[in-house]
Design a protein around this motif. Structure first.
Motif, PDB file in Angstrom:
ATOM      1  N   VAL A  38       0.980  -1.438   0.312  1.00 25.35           N
ATOM      2  CA  VAL A  38      -0.040   0.064  -0.053  1.00 25.35           C
ATOM      3  C   VAL A  38       1.376   1.127  -0.057  1.00 25.35           C
ATOM      4  O   VAL A  38       0.790   2.056  -0.797  1.00 25.35           O
ATOM      5  N   GLU A  39       1.943   1.198   0.751  1.00 31.58           N
ATOM      6  CA  GLU A  39       2.407   2.762   1.149  1.00 31.58           C
ATOM      7  C   GLU A  39       3.678   3.116   0.028  1.00 31.58           C
ATOM      8  O   GLU A  39       3.513   3.297  -0.363  1.00 31.58           O
ATOM      9  N   ARG A  40       3.647   1.736  -0.786  1.00 30.73           N
ATOM     10  CA  ARG A  40       4.442   1.449  -2.082  1.00 30.73           C
ATOM     11  C   ARG A  40       3.990   2.409  -3.808  1.00 30.73           C
ATOM     12  O   ARG A  40       4.732   3.049  -3.844  1.00 30.73           O
ATOM     13  N   ASP A  41       3.031   1.361  -3.366  1.00 31.64           N
ATOM     14  CA  ASP A  41       2.488   1.829  -4.637  1.00 31.64           C
ATOM     15  C   ASP A  41       1.300   3.107  -4.525  1.00 31.64           C
ATOM     16  O   ASP A  41       0.699   3.593  -5.405  1.00 31.64           O
ATOM     17  N   TRP A  42       0.975   3.760  -3.234  1.00 34.40           N
ATOM     18  CA  TRP A  42       0.031   4.393  -2.894  1.00 34.40           C
ATOM     19  C   TRP A  42       0.682   6.149  -3.641  1.00 34.40           C
ATOM     20  O   TRP A  42       1.056   6.711  -4.229  1.00 34.40           O
ATOM     21  N   GLY A  43      -0.926   6.437  -5.185  1.00 34.52           N
ATOM     22  CA  GLY A  43      -1.042   7.849  -6.139  1.00 34.52           C
ATOM     23  C   GLY A  43       0.373   6.900  -7.082  1.00 34.52           C
ATOM     24  O   GLY A  43      -0.021   7.985  -7.388  1.00 34.52           O
ATOM     25  N   SER A  44       0.130   5.882  -7.544  1.00 36.41           N
ATOM     26  CA  SER A  44       0.991   5.932  -8.742  1.00 36.41           C
ATOM     27  C   SER A  44       0.252   5.421  -9.359  1.00 36.41           C
ATOM     28  O   SER A  44       0.678   5.539 -11.046  1.00 36.41           O
ATOM     29  N   GLY A  45      -1.054   4.299  -9.575  1.00 36.45           N
ATOM     30  CA  GLY A  45      -1.478   4.198 -10.085  1.00 36.45           C
ATOM     31  C   GLY A  45      -1.374   2.427 -11.268  1.00 36.45           C
ATOM     32  O   GLY A  45      -1.992   2.114 -12.196  1.00 36.45           O
ATOM     33  N   GLU A  46      -0.418   2.221 -10.035  1.00 34.55           N
ATOM     34  CA  GLU A  46      -0.473   0.851 -10.252  1.00 34.55           C
ATOM     35  C   GLU A  46      -1.173  -0.371  -9.813  1.00 34.55           C
ATOM     36  O   GLU A  46      -1.733  -0.260  -8.912  1.00 34.55           O
ATOM     37  N   PRO A  47      -2.182  -0.761 -11.643  1.00 32.62           N
ATOM     38  CA  PRO A  47      -3.076  -1.514 -11.284  1.00 32.62           C
ATOM     39  C   PRO A  47      -2.447  -2.612  -9.992  1.00 32.62           C
ATOM     40  O   PRO A  47      -1.846  -3.326 -10.184  1.00 32.62           O
ATOM     41  N   HIS A  48      -3.536  -3.012  -9.575  1.00 27.67           N
ATOM     42  CA  HIS A  48      -3.716  -4.240  -8.462  1.00 27.67           C
ATOM     43  C   HIS A  48      -4.972  -5.317  -8.441  1.00 27.67           C
ATOM     44  O   HIS A  48      -6.390  -4.476  -8.386  1.00 27.67           O
ATOM     45  N   GLN A  49      -5.191  -6.617  -8.829  1.00 29.26           N
ATOM     46  CA  GLN A  49      -5.523  -7.071  -8.828  1.00 29.26           C
ATOM     47  C   GLN A  49      -6.805  -7.999  -8.131  1.00 29.26           C
ATOM     48  O   GLN A  49      -5.969  -8.632  -7.134  1.00 29.26           O
ATOM     49  N   GLY A  50      -7.375  -8.352  -7.946  1.00 27.98           N
ATOM     50  CA  GLY A  50      -8.053  -9.279  -6.211  1.00 27.98           C
ATOM     51  C   GLY A  50      -9.123  -8.334  -5.414  1.00 27.98           C
ATOM     52  O   GLY A  50      -9.927  -7.285  -6.692  1.00 27.98           O
ATOM     53  N   PRO A  51     -10.008  -8.910  -5.190  1.00 26.66           N
ATOM     54  CA  PRO A  51     -10.903  -7.685  -4.464  1.00 26.66           C
ATOM     55  C   PRO A  51     -10.698  -6.732  -3.383  1.00 26.66           C
ATOM     56  O   PRO A  51      -9.289  -6.296  -3.582  1.00 26.66           O
ATOM     57  N   ASN A  52     -11.404  -5.416  -3.648  1.00 28.80           N
ATOM     58  CA  ASN A  52     -11.157  -4.331  -3.479  1.00 28.80           C
ATOM     59  C   ASN A  52     -10.720  -4.740  -1.538  1.00 28.80           C
ATOM     60  O   ASN A  52     -11.591  -5.621  -0.348  1.00 28.80           O
ATOM     61  N   ALA A  53     -10.351  -3.773  -0.900  1.00 31.46           N
ATOM     62  CA  ALA A  53     -10.321  -3.780   0.709  1.00 31.46           C
ATOM     63  C   ALA A  53     -11.775  -2.900   1.259  1.00 31.46           C
ATOM     64  O   ALA A  53     -12.833  -3.092   0.581  1.00 31.46           O
ATOM     65  N   THR A  54     -11.932  -3.801   2.579  1.00 33.38           N
ATOM     66  CA  THR A  54     -12.806  -4.124   3.497  1.00 33.38           C
ATOM     67  C   THR A  54     -12.580  -3.534   4.623  1.00 33.38           C
ATOM     68  O   THR A  54     -11.576  -3.176   5.255  1.00 33.38           O
ATOM     69  N   LEU A  55     -13.447  -1.921   5.317  1.00 36.53           N
ATOM     70  CA  LEU A  55     -12.897  -1.533   6.741  1.00 36.53           C
ATOM     71  C   LEU A  55     -13.700  -2.287   7.423  1.00 36.53           C
ATOM     72  O   LEU A  55     -14.796  -3.150   7.317  1.00 36.53           O
ATOM     73  N   GLU A  56     -13.737  -3.201   8.618  1.00 36.59           N
ATOM     74  CA  GLU A  56     -14.302  -3.953   9.408  1.00 36.59           C
ATOM     75  C   GLU A  56     -13.727  -3.730  10.862  1.00 36.59           C
ATOM     76  O   GLU A  56     -12.624  -2.383  11.008  1.00 36.59           O
ATOM     77  N   LEU A  57     -14.704  -3.370  11.716  1.00 40.43           N
ATOM     78  CA  LEU A  57     -15.382  -3.253  13.524  1.00 40.43           C
ATOM     79  C   LEU A  57     -15.111  -4.868  13.705  1.00 40.43           C
ATOM     80  O   LEU A  57     -16.008  -5.398  13.596  1.00 40.43           O
ATOM     81  N   VAL A  58     -13.984  -4.780  14.710  1.00 43.64           N
ATOM     82  CA  VAL A  58     -13.952  -5.620  15.985  1.00 43.64           C
ATOM     83  C   VAL A  58     -14.468  -5.510  16.530  1.00 43.64           C
ATOM     84  O   VAL A  58     -14.153  -4.500  17.670  1.00 43.64           O
ATOM     85  N   GLY A  59     -14.774  -6.545  17.413  1.00 44.74           N
ATOM     86  CA  GLY A  59     -15.603  -6.286  18.699  1.00 44.74           C
ATOM     87  C   GLY A  59     -14.390  -7.105  19.686  1.00 44.74           C
ATOM     88  O   GLY A  59     -13.435  -7.531  19.406  1.00 44.74           O
ATOM     89  N   CYS A  60     -15.066  -6.816  21.052  1.00 46.25           N
ATOM     90  CA  CYS A  60     -13.983  -6.999  22.011  1.00 46.25           C
ATOM     91  C   CYS A  60     -13.971  -8.155  21.747  1.00 46.25           C
ATOM     92  O   CYS A  60     -12.570  -8.902  22.708  1.00 46.25           O
ATOM     93  N   ASN A  61     -14.332  -8.903  21.279  1.00 43.40           N
ATOM     94  CA  ASN A  61     -14.382 -10.337  21.762  1.00 43.40           C
ATOM     95  C   ASN A  61     -13.051 -11.561  20.834  1.00 43.40           C
ATOM     96  O   ASN A  61     -13.571 -12.247  20.357  1.00 43.40           O
ATOM     97  N   GLY A  62     -13.598 -10.365  19.025  1.00 41.95           N
ATOM     98  CA  GLY A  62     -12.468 -11.098  18.859  1.00 41.95           C
ATOM     99  C   GLY A  62     -13.301 -11.271  17.338  1.00 41.95           C
ATOM    100  O   GLY A  62     -12.857 -11.060  15.906  1.00 41.95           O
ATOM    101  N   LYS A  63     -14.301 -10.832  17.075  1.00 41.96           N
ATOM    102  CA  LYS A  63     -15.467 -11.433  15.824  1.00 41.96           C
ATOM    103  C   LYS A  63     -15.660 -10.125  15.191  1.00 41.96           C
ATOM    104  O   LYS A  63     -15.702  -8.857  16.006  1.00 41.96           O
ATOM    105  N   VAL A  64     -15.856  -9.738  14.651  1.00 39.74           N
ATOM    106  CA  VAL A  64     -15.676  -8.823  13.202  1.00 39.74           C
ATOM    107  C   VAL A  64     -18.118  -8.227  13.040  1.00 39.74           C
ATOM    108  O   VAL A  64     -18.631  -9.440  12.657  1.00 39.74           O
TER     109      VAL A  64
END
Length: 213
Positions: A38-64
């Motif tokens: 992420v740090e290396r390619d941020w803002g470069s336009g370098e294409p990346h295959q695969g699924p998009n990122a996801t933001l997750e909220l993880v509870g106190c017990n470790g479950k999403v």
């Protein structure tokens, strides 16, 4: 042009994990990606295959507890919450940069944590329905956090061509009471990101007092 603005708005977005009490916000990347990529390619336009990122909220017990799909494989989470927001609110960026084009770049969303659920914050304009708080960083758009005594405002500038002429919109997202509102004005003319960010007086609404990051 775009790279000159990255330190201004994205310098603190390197964190992929933020603690909120015993809960955590985290960026989930595709298996082939990690924070170094992420740090290396941020803002470069370098294409990346695969699924998009996801933001997750993880509870106190470790479950999403909640997931929010993001718009690109590369994503960053600003560890500093938005000061003065009515709910715990963090800025999350997805890198939509393309190799060519002045309208492509990182898109930052203000994400709220509400009753163990993640949602993009919305702001009420003077007229019309609430709009999501999403901030672009491209060749013709940029944004800043602005600190004030009681909280932060988010300033966003964007130029686009309409009927053969460029017009520039200056928008301020700020909190009134317990809700976000957006004040904006549009003027003729072109603004580009290789110039200085507009003075705060260009943005309607209450001035915050001093610039933040």
């Amino acid at each position: 042009m775009l790279l000159s603005l990255l330190p201004m708005a994205l310098a603190a977005h390197a964190a992929q994990d933020v603690e909120i009490g015993c809960q955590r916000l985290r960026i989930a990347l595709a298996p082939a990606l990690d924070a170094q990529v992420v740090e290396r390619d941020w803002g470069s336009g370098e294409p990346h295959q695969g699924p998009n990122a996801t933001l997750e909220l993880v509870g106190c017990n470790g479950k999403v507890l909640s997931q929010l799909p993001l718009a690109a494989p590369l994503a960053r989470l600003d560890p500093q919450p938005v000061r003065g927001a009515p709910r715990p609110t963090y800025l999350v960026s997805a890198d939509l940069t393309a190799e060519a084009g002045s309208y492509n770049g990182p898109l930052t969303s203000a994400v709220e944590v509400v009753s163990d659920h993640l949602q993009v914050a919305e702001a009420k304009p003077a007229k019309g329905k609430p709009v999501p708080i999403q901030l672009g960083l491209t060749g013709k758009s940029a944004w800043q956090r602005v600190q004030g005594r009681s909280g932060e405002s988010l300033l966003a500038v964007r130029s686009q061509r309409e009927a053969g002429e460029f017009k520039t919109t200056y928008a301020r997202y700020h909190v009134v009471g317990k809700a976000w509102v957006v004040s904006s004005r549009t003027r003729p003319g072109l603004w580009e990101s290789d110039g200085d960010f507009p003075a705060e007086t260009e943005f309607p609404g209450p001035r915050a007092g001093r610039n933040g990051r």
